[in-house]
Write an enzyme that holds these catalytic residues in place. Structure first.
Site, PDB file in Angstrom:
ATOM      1  N   CYS A  75     -23.171  -8.210   0.749  1.00 14.26           N
ATOM      2  CA  CYS A  75     -22.314  -7.055   1.035  1.00 14.26           C
ATOM      3  C   CYS A  75     -22.981  -5.758   0.581  1.00 14.26           C
ATOM      4  O   CYS A  75     -22.956  -4.744   1.293  1.00 14.26           O
ATOM      5  CB  CYS A  75     -20.939  -7.212   0.392  1.00 14.26           C
ATOM      6  N   CYS A  78     -14.066  -0.031   8.538  1.00 13.34           N
ATOM      7  CA  CYS A  78     -15.351  -0.729   8.564  1.00 13.34           C
ATOM      8  C   CYS A  78     -15.182  -2.142   8.030  1.00 13.34           C
ATOM      9  O   CYS A  78     -14.497  -2.348   7.029  1.00 13.34           O
ATOM     10  CB  CYS A  78     -16.372   0.033   7.714  1.00 13.34           C
ATOM     11  N   ASP A 126       0.809  -1.233   0.000  1.00 17.89           N
ATOM     12  CA  ASP A 126       0.000   0.000   0.000  1.00 17.89           C
ATOM     13  C   ASP A 126       0.834   1.271   0.000  1.00 17.89           C
ATOM     14  O   ASP A 126       0.384   2.301   0.496  1.00 17.89           O
ATOM     15  CB  ASP A 126      -0.918   0.037   1.237  1.00 17.89           C
ATOM     16  N   CYS A 147     -18.039   5.536   1.541  1.00 14.64           N
ATOM     17  CA  CYS A 147     -17.503   4.409   2.310  1.00 14.64           C
ATOM     18  C   CYS A 147     -17.058   4.859   3.700  1.00 14.64           C
ATOM     19  O   CYS A 147     -16.336   5.851   3.849  1.00 14.64           O
ATOM     20  CB  CYS A 147     -16.326   3.792   1.546  1.00 14.64           C
ATOM     21  N   CYS A 206     -25.300 -13.704  -4.902  1.00 15.65           N
ATOM     22  CA  CYS A 206     -25.260 -13.153  -3.540  1.00 15.65           C
ATOM     23  C   CYS A 206     -25.035 -11.642  -3.578  1.00 15.65           C
ATOM     24  O   CYS A 206     -24.172 -11.146  -4.290  1.00 15.65           O
ATOM     25  CB  CYS A 206     -24.145 -13.821  -2.742  1.00 15.65           C
ATOM     26  N   CYS A 216     -24.274  -2.764   3.411  1.00 12.47           N
ATOM     27  CA  CYS A 216     -23.525  -1.509   3.532  1.00 12.47           C
ATOM     28  C   CYS A 216     -24.459  -0.385   3.977  1.00 12.47           C
ATOM     29  O   CYS A 216     -25.378  -0.008   3.240  1.00 12.47           O
ATOM     30  CB  CYS A 216     -22.862  -1.151   2.204  1.00 12.47           C
TER      31      CYS A 216
END
Length: 309
Positions: free
Chosen positions: A191, A238, A130, A211, A188, A195
């Site tokens: 998610c 989160c 990252d 987000c 599915c 949220c």
């Protein structure tokens, strides 16, 4: 280079405590360009201006590391043995319980590079965690470590998604993995449905501006007032879209000592969180990724969720 050498590298990665390891050829990620450019053009990166810089570099490892021939992608588990004990306390993302993963994973990648240089062949390489324009999830998927889920996280058939991703880009040609993991999300939408801020605007597309992780970590200044009462007490990061993912029923606790939380952290009550002062912040998060938002940022987040009632 033959498969035996690639297998030796993977064995060493396992010995270093890494969850999985895959290898791909350091080539241009042409298929990623339209998706990345559309996301940027729609402004979904918010204030993360660095995402709009160096687009070519993100897609071409040759531009970030001269002579790049192979990308070694690794996963490091961070799923905790224990979680926060007080149901009414502000919720900290699981990845931030222990020591900042940038240091932990980069150290393992450096050890892996040393092994390759000493035991396989002389080469040059550079670890990435990252810290540079590298599309880590795309490289991990290319190496056969999983698929990109509807929440944009890499999902592993064997391990779920509670892991960090890192890369070692080297100028040594290695046998790449041919494995391609299909998209097992199917129909599915857990998610997307879970949220609380509707940040997952379409399968595999997250509007960072909505987000909770972006709001509580990346965003400078004031949080978005239109998202009041929607954070579900998340104070830093989160996990909601991962917590509801059926593939994370496979998650097993990590064995990484550096990711063990400060003894007091998981016991904090709502009151202790809300009244946290700078000395306690420094004690709890001295080597944590939470330092990224600084004491003032954490207090801002705490104030935002406490005034959401």
């Amino acid at each position: 280079m033959d498969k035996e050498i690639s297998d030796k590298i993977k064995k060493k990665a396992s010995e270093l405590g890494l969850l999985d390891c895959g290898i791909s050829t350091a080539s241009y990620l042409a298929e990623e360009r339209p998706r990345l450019e559309k996301w940027l053009n729609q402004g979904m990166h918010g204030e993360m201006s660095y995402m709009a810089r160096n687009v070519d570099m993100r897609l071409n490892p040759q531009l970030i590391f001269e002579g790049a021939k192979s990308v070694i992608s690794v996963l490091l588990n961070y799923y905790p043995k224990e979680k926060q004990q007080n149901d009414d306390a502000p919720v900290l993302s699981k990845y931030a319980y222990g020591k900042d993963y940038h240091f932990v994973l980069k150290d393992k990648l450096n050890q892996l590079l040393t092994f390759i240089q000493e035991e396989i062949a002389p080469c040059n390489g550079r670890p990435f965690v990252d810290s540079a324009p590298v599309l880590d999830k795309a490289w991990a998927a290319k190496a056969g470590l999983g698929w990109i889920g509807k929440n944009t996280n890499l999902i592993s058939v064997e391990h779920g998604s509670f892991f960090f991703i890192g890369e070692l880009i080297i100028d040594l040609e290695l046998e790449p993995d041919k494995k391609v993991v299909p998209d097992y999300c199917g129909k599915c939408t857990r998610c997307i449905d879970a949220c609380p801020t509707q940040a997952i605007v379409a399968p595999q597309r997250v509007d960072a501006r909505r987000c909770i992780s972006y709001q509580t970590i990346e965003l400078k200044g004031e949080l978005d007032e239109s998202l009041k009462n929607q954070f579900q007490d998340r104070v830093f990061g989160c996990d909601i879209c991962q917590d509801v993912c059926p593939w994370n029923l496979k998650s097993e606790p990590h064995q990484e000592p550096d990711f063990e939380p400060h003894p007091r952290l998981l016991e904090l009550s709502q009151k202790e969180w809300m009244e946290m002062d700078r000395p306690l912040f420094n004690e709890l998060f001295r080597k944590s990724a939470v330092k990224r938002t600084k004491f003032e940022g954490l207090k801002r987040n705490l104030q935002f969720i406490s005034s959401s009632d």
